[in-house]
Design a protein around this motif. Structure first.
Motif, PDB file in Angstrom:
ATOM      1  N   GLU A   1       2.624  38.096  43.309  1.00  0.00           N
ATOM      2  CA  GLU A   1       1.574  37.902  42.309  1.00  0.00           C
ATOM      3  C   GLU A   1       0.374  38.823  42.481  1.00  0.00           C
ATOM      4  OE1 GLU A   1       0.526  33.825  42.693  1.00  0.00           O
ATOM      5  OE2 GLU A   1       2.522  33.080  42.171  1.00  0.00           O
ATOM      6  N   GLY A   2       0.253  39.519  43.625  1.00  0.00           N
ATOM      7  CA  GLY A   2      -0.911  40.351  43.877  1.00  0.00           C
ATOM      8  C   GLY A   2      -2.074  39.534  44.411  1.00  0.00           C
ATOM      9  N   ILE A   3      -3.119  40.249  44.841  1.00  0.00           N
ATOM     10  CA  ILE A   3      -4.357  39.633  45.322  1.00  0.00           C
ATOM     11  C   ILE A   3      -5.442  39.907  44.287  1.00  0.00           C
ATOM     12  CG2 ILE A   3      -6.137  39.702  47.107  1.00  0.00           C
ATOM     13  CD1 ILE A   3      -3.603  38.456  48.122  1.00  0.00           C
ATOM     14  N   GLY A   4      -6.054  38.848  43.751  1.00  0.00           N
ATOM     15  CA  GLY A   4      -7.056  39.017  42.718  1.00  0.00           C
ATOM     16  C   GLY A   4      -8.383  39.510  43.271  1.00  0.00           C
ATOM     17  N   PHE A   5      -9.083  40.339  42.491  1.00  0.00           N
ATOM     18  CA  PHE A   5     -10.420  40.793  42.867  1.00  0.00           C
ATOM     19  C   PHE A   5     -11.210  41.126  41.607  1.00  0.00           C
ATOM     20  CE2 PHE A   5      -8.007  44.672  42.492  1.00  0.00           C
ATOM     21  CZ  PHE A   5      -8.901  45.629  42.028  1.00  0.00           C
ATOM     22  N   ASP A   6     -12.507  41.310  41.786  1.00  0.00           N
ATOM     23  CA  ASP A   6     -13.423  41.602  40.690  1.00  0.00           C
ATOM     24  C   ASP A   6     -13.486  43.106  40.474  1.00  0.00           C
ATOM     25  OD1 ASP A   6     -15.472  41.907  38.902  1.00  0.00           O
ATOM     26  OD2 ASP A   6     -17.036  41.047  40.185  1.00  0.00           O
ATOM     27  N   GLY A   7     -12.784  43.585  39.473  1.00  0.00           N
ATOM     28  CA  GLY A   7     -12.741  45.021  39.215  1.00  0.00           C
ATOM     29  C   GLY A   7     -14.072  45.615  38.829  1.00  0.00           C
ATOM     30  N   SER A   8     -14.983  44.801  38.288  1.00  0.00           N
ATOM     31  CA  SER A   8     -16.284  45.344  37.871  1.00  0.00           C
ATOM     32  C   SER A   8     -17.150  45.734  39.060  1.00  0.00           C
ATOM     33  CB  SER A   8     -17.026  44.319  37.004  1.00  0.00           C
ATOM     34  OG  SER A   8     -17.400  43.175  37.759  1.00  0.00           O
ATOM     35  N   ALA A   9     -16.785  45.259  40.262  1.00  0.00           N
ATOM     36  CA  ALA A   9     -17.546  45.591  41.469  1.00  0.00           C
ATOM     37  C   ALA A   9     -17.078  46.905  42.093  1.00  0.00           C
ATOM     38  CB  ALA A   9     -17.432  44.466  42.494  1.00  0.00           C
ATOM     39  N   ILE A  10     -16.007  47.510  41.574  1.00  0.00           N
ATOM     40  CA  ILE A  10     -15.448  48.752  42.106  1.00  0.00           C
ATOM     41  C   ILE A  10     -15.814  49.893  41.172  1.00  0.00           C
ATOM     42  CG2 ILE A  10     -13.355  49.934  42.854  1.00  0.00           C
ATOM     43  CD1 ILE A  10     -13.943  47.457  44.502  1.00  0.00           C
ATOM     44  N   GLU A  11     -16.267  51.023  41.755  1.00  0.00           N
ATOM     45  CA  GLU A  11     -16.704  52.170  40.950  1.00  0.00           C
ATOM     46  C   GLU A  11     -15.632  52.598  39.944  1.00  0.00           C
ATOM     47  OE1 GLU A  11     -19.241  53.912  40.398  1.00  0.00           O
ATOM     48  OE2 GLU A  11     -20.625  53.897  42.080  1.00  0.00           O
ATOM     49  N   GLY A  12     -15.964  52.454  38.651  1.00  0.00           N
ATOM     50  CA  GLY A  12     -15.116  52.991  37.603  1.00  0.00           C
ATOM     51  C   GLY A  12     -13.943  52.136  37.208  1.00  0.00           C
ATOM     52  N   PHE A  13     -13.832  50.898  37.751  1.00  0.00           N
ATOM     53  CA  PHE A  13     -12.632  50.122  37.486  1.00  0.00           C
ATOM     54  C   PHE A  13     -12.689  49.335  36.186  1.00  0.00           C
ATOM     55  CE2 PHE A  13      -9.465  49.555  41.141  1.00  0.00           C
ATOM     56  CZ  PHE A  13      -9.505  50.915  41.412  1.00  0.00           C
ATOM     57  N   ALA A  14     -13.779  48.608  35.929  1.00  0.00           N
ATOM     58  CA  ALA A  14     -13.791  47.759  34.741  1.00  0.00           C
ATOM     59  C   ALA A  14     -15.197  47.309  34.420  1.00  0.00           C
ATOM     60  CB  ALA A  14     -12.901  46.528  34.961  1.00  0.00           C
ATOM     61  N   ARG A  15     -15.390  46.940  33.154  1.00  0.00           N
ATOM     62  CA  ARG A  15     -16.622  46.272  32.761  1.00  0.00           C
ATOM     63  C   ARG A  15     -16.519  44.795  33.140  1.00  0.00           C
ATOM     64  NH1 ARG A  15     -15.430  49.840  28.483  1.00  0.00           N
ATOM     65  NH2 ARG A  15     -14.121  48.255  27.512  1.00  0.00           N
ATOM     66  N   VAL A  16     -17.660  44.116  33.195  1.00  0.00           N
ATOM     67  CA  VAL A  16     -17.690  42.715  33.603  1.00  0.00           C
ATOM     68  C   VAL A  16     -16.806  41.864  32.707  1.00  0.00           C
ATOM     69  CG1 VAL A  16     -19.177  40.688  33.865  1.00  0.00           C
ATOM     70  CG2 VAL A  16     -19.965  42.918  34.663  1.00  0.00           C
ATOM     71  N   SER A  17     -16.755  42.197  31.420  1.00  0.00           N
ATOM     72  CA  SER A  17     -16.001  41.391  30.463  1.00  0.00           C
ATOM     73  C   SER A  17     -14.494  41.477  30.652  1.00  0.00           C
ATOM     74  CB  SER A  17     -16.353  41.823  29.040  1.00  0.00           C
ATOM     75  OG  SER A  17     -16.035  43.199  28.843  1.00  0.00           O
ATOM     76  N   GLU A  18     -14.030  42.437  31.452  1.00  0.00           N
ATOM     77  CA  GLU A  18     -12.582  42.590  31.674  1.00  0.00           C
ATOM     78  C   GLU A  18     -12.316  42.868  33.150  1.00  0.00           C
ATOM     79  OE1 GLU A  18     -12.681  47.244  30.180  1.00  0.00           O
ATOM     80  OE2 GLU A  18     -12.070  45.690  28.770  1.00  0.00           O
ATOM     81  N   SER A  19     -12.955  42.084  34.004  1.00  0.00           N
ATOM     82  CA  SER A  19     -13.033  42.441  35.419  1.00  0.00           C
ATOM     83  C   SER A  19     -11.884  41.930  36.272  1.00  0.00           C
ATOM     84  CB  SER A  19     -14.358  41.938  36.007  1.00  0.00           C
ATOM     85  OG  SER A  19     -14.431  40.528  35.893  1.00  0.00           O
ATOM     86  N   ASP A  20     -11.116  40.954  35.818  1.00  0.00           N
ATOM     87  CA  ASP A  20     -10.058  40.401  36.654  1.00  0.00           C
ATOM     88  C   ASP A  20      -8.936  41.412  36.841  1.00  0.00           C
ATOM     89  OD1 ASP A  20     -11.397  38.035  36.922  1.00  0.00           O
ATOM     90  OD2 ASP A  20     -10.346  37.024  35.282  1.00  0.00           O
ATOM     91  N   MET A  21      -8.648  41.728  38.106  1.00  0.00           N
ATOM     92  CA  MET A  21      -7.579  42.672  38.436  1.00  0.00           C
ATOM     93  C   MET A  21      -6.819  42.160  39.643  1.00  0.00           C
ATOM     94  SD  MET A  21      -9.176  46.467  37.843  1.00  0.00           S
ATOM     95  CE  MET A  21      -9.559  47.021  36.183  1.00  0.00           C
ATOM     96  N   LEU A  22      -5.637  42.737  39.858  1.00  0.00           N
ATOM     97  CA  LEU A  22      -4.783  42.335  40.972  1.00  0.00           C
ATOM     98  C   LEU A  22      -4.391  43.566  41.779  1.00  0.00           C
ATOM     99  CD1 LEU A  22      -2.405  39.961  38.973  1.00  0.00           C
ATOM    100  CD2 LEU A  22      -4.201  39.237  40.552  1.00  0.00           C
ATOM    101  N   ALA A  23      -4.464  43.433  43.108  1.00  0.00           N
ATOM    102  CA  ALA A  23      -3.968  44.470  44.018  1.00  0.00           C
ATOM    103  C   ALA A  23      -2.565  44.085  44.450  1.00  0.00           C
ATOM    104  CB  ALA A  23      -4.893  44.588  45.230  1.00  0.00           C
ATOM    105  N   LEU A  24      -1.582  44.906  44.077  1.00  0.00           N
ATOM    106  CA  LEU A  24      -0.173  44.617  44.340  1.00  0.00           C
ATOM    107  C   LEU A  24       0.315  45.514  45.475  1.00  0.00           C
ATOM    108  CD1 LEU A  24       1.843  42.678  42.901  1.00  0.00           C
ATOM    109  CD2 LEU A  24       2.667  44.671  41.631  1.00  0.00           C
ATOM    110  N   PRO A  25       0.597  44.971  46.669  1.00  0.00           N
ATOM    111  CA  PRO A  25       0.966  45.814  47.814  1.00  0.00           C
ATOM    112  C   PRO A  25       2.265  46.587  47.578  1.00  0.00           C
ATOM    113  CG  PRO A  25       0.474  43.557  48.504  1.00  0.00           C
ATOM    114  CD  PRO A  25       0.568  43.541  47.013  1.00  0.00           C
ATOM    115  N   ASP A  26       2.287  47.833  48.015  1.00  0.00           N
ATOM    116  CA  ASP A  26       3.488  48.672  47.968  1.00  0.00           C
ATOM    117  C   ASP A  26       4.143  48.607  49.346  1.00  0.00           C
ATOM    118  OD1 ASP A  26       5.385  50.665  47.995  1.00  0.00           O
ATOM    119  OD2 ASP A  26       4.109  52.198  47.093  1.00  0.00           O
ATOM    120  N   PRO A  27       5.256  47.863  49.485  1.00  0.00           N
ATOM    121  CA  PRO A  27       5.839  47.652  50.820  1.00  0.00           C
ATOM    122  C   PRO A  27       6.330  48.934  51.483  1.00  0.00           C
ATOM    123  CG  PRO A  27       7.327  46.864  49.107  1.00  0.00           C
ATOM    124  CD  PRO A  27       6.022  47.180  48.424  1.00  0.00           C
TER     125      PRO A  27
END
Length: 446
Positions: free
Chosen positions: A47-73
């Motif tokens: 399922e990935g690990i959720g994080f706030d994309g708006s807190a990362i440079e260039g990732f997202a605006r606050v209104s669309e901030s939910d993102m997932l980090a999906l590990p590459d095994p």
């Protein structure tokens, strides 16, 4: 769950891994990390690990901030400097995805994967081999204090000063323990300046390796009481730090750049690839040389290129075709000398590949090679030879990049817009700064 995920989960138990660091990179190329407990990893694969994309440079605006980090095994490795003999820490790179599972438009790793996929549709695999330069300083940087290199040695020097040699030995040991093969290492031209060359690999693996490399170099430096910097030009009077990269395209097991009997054994595909790099060099410069300091390195007189040209074994050229080695056609390659050691490798390799592929797809003609020392020519002589300058400053690079269809298409609208907006802000801040040069020159007389 696949075999690679199963291997990772078994390794966690066998090596008593207590923490797994999930790594990804922001748009500017800074490494981000979140540590998870091993018990959470199976869920992270699914399922990935959720994080706030708006807190990362260039990732997202606050209104669309939910993102997932999906590990590459496939990128699972233990961190050797965190292994105390009983417990261990591991790392994996992540792909960033949206809540619906679609790739994030802001993920630099995805930008490169998307560009590699386009080349794969044409039958090509893109390989890269970077030569990474950096400086070792005696102390951590302090505002207003000139840094001091760890030694006063020069190019290829073998000295009794142990700092550089001991440092390179420990760093290379760690890199190879992490599956990153090193080809060469030596002292570079500046005092305290080092170079370590990574063995060639596919471009995605190389970009991951460069991000790991920077982390390893900094960790080893801190452990030895010194400071490592990849700043393109830390000293006015000493060489800058580049990342000359040798590139090649393969069609299956065959090097698409090699043609027996051709001039320099360079195929039509190879010539068109170089032509693409040259034609689009000014517009991709903002990515391959992304910092205001990058353009101090590219002034005339250093090892860095200042002009758009190519040559055979000509180190003043932006693109160099290395000497052919008999019976080694598979090693035919092109060296791009403009990249510096502080670029975002995912974006840099994406735009280089896109420019080269454009040359192939459009059938660009390769201009005549530069046979002379390009730096020694006059402006008029360069103009008569059709040799144009690379951007002179970050501002010039931004102006050219803003009009680039190739750059917008390769980076995607979101990354393209954020990247240029950030670079404009960097240039504006730089322009406002009153420098020590101005004070030293003008305070006494004005």
């Amino acid at each position: 769950m696949g075999k690679q995920e199963d291997f990772v989960l078994r390794s966690l138990e066998e090596r008593d891994v207590r923490f797994v660091r999930l790594w990804f990179t922001d748009v500017l190329g800074f490494l981000k990390s979140v540590a998870v407990a091993p018990a959470e990893l199976e869920g992270a694969f699914d399922e990935g690990i959720g994080f706030d994309g708006s807190a990362i440079e260039g990732f997202a605006r606050v209104s669309e901030s939910d993102m997932l980090a999906l590990p590459d095994p496939s990128t699972f490795q233990l961190l050797p400097w965190r292994d105390n003999g009983t417990t261990a820490t591991a790392r994996m790179f992540c792909d960033i995805v949206m809540p619906d599972g679609s790739p994030s438009y802001a993920d630099p790793r995805h930008v490169l994967k998307r560009t590699l996929s386009k080349a794969a549709e044409k039958g090509f695999t893109f390989y890269t081999h970077p030569e990474i330069e950096f400086y070792l300083m005696k102390d951590q940087p302090k505002v207003g204090v000139m840094p001091v290199p760890v030694d006063s040695s020069g190019y290829f020097d073998h000295t009794t000063q142990a700092e550089g040699a001991d440092f390179r030995r420990e760093a290379i040991t760690y890199l190879e323990q992490m599956g990153i093969s090193v080809e060469y290492s030596h002292h570079e031209g500046g005092p305290g300046q080092q170079e370590i060359d990574l063995r060639y690999a596919d471009a995605l693996s190389t970009a991951d390796n460069i991000m790991t490399f920077r982390n390893v170099i900094r960790e080893v430096a801190l452990s030895q009481g010194v400071w490592a910097t990849f700043m393109p030009k830390p000293f006015t009077e000493h060489p800058g730090s580049g990342m000359h990269t040798h590139v090649s395209l393969f069609e299956g097991d065959n090097n698409a750049f090699y043609e027996a009997g051709a001039e320099y054994q360079l195929s039509k595909t190879g010539r068109q690839f170089i032509a693409g790099i040259l034609r689009h060099a000014p517009e991709i410069s903002v990515v391959t040389n992304q910092w205001v300091n990058s353009y101090k390195r590219m002034l005339i007189g250093g090892e860095a290129p200042s002009y758009v040209c190519w040559g055979h074994n000509n180190r003043s050229a932006m693109v160099r075709v290395p000497m052919y080695k008999p019976n080694k056609g598979q090693s035919t390659r092109v060296e791009i000398r403009s990249l510096d050691a502080a670029c975002n490798p995912y974006l840099a390799y994406a735009v280089i590949l896109a420019a080269g592929m454009k040359g192939i797809e459009e059938g660009y003609e390769l201009p005549p090679e530069a046979e002379d020392d390009v730096w020694a020519l006059s402006d008029q002589e360069r103009h008569s030879l059709g040799i144009d300058p690379l951007p002179r400053s970050l501002a010039d690079a931004i102006d050219i990049a803003e009009r680039s269809e190739l750059l917008a298409e390769t980076l995607g609208e979101h990354v393209f817009d954020f990247f240029l907006r950030n670079k404009r802000a960097e240039w504006a801040e730089y322009r406002r700064e009153v420098t020590s040069f101005e004070r030293d020159r003008m305070l006494p007389v004005l």
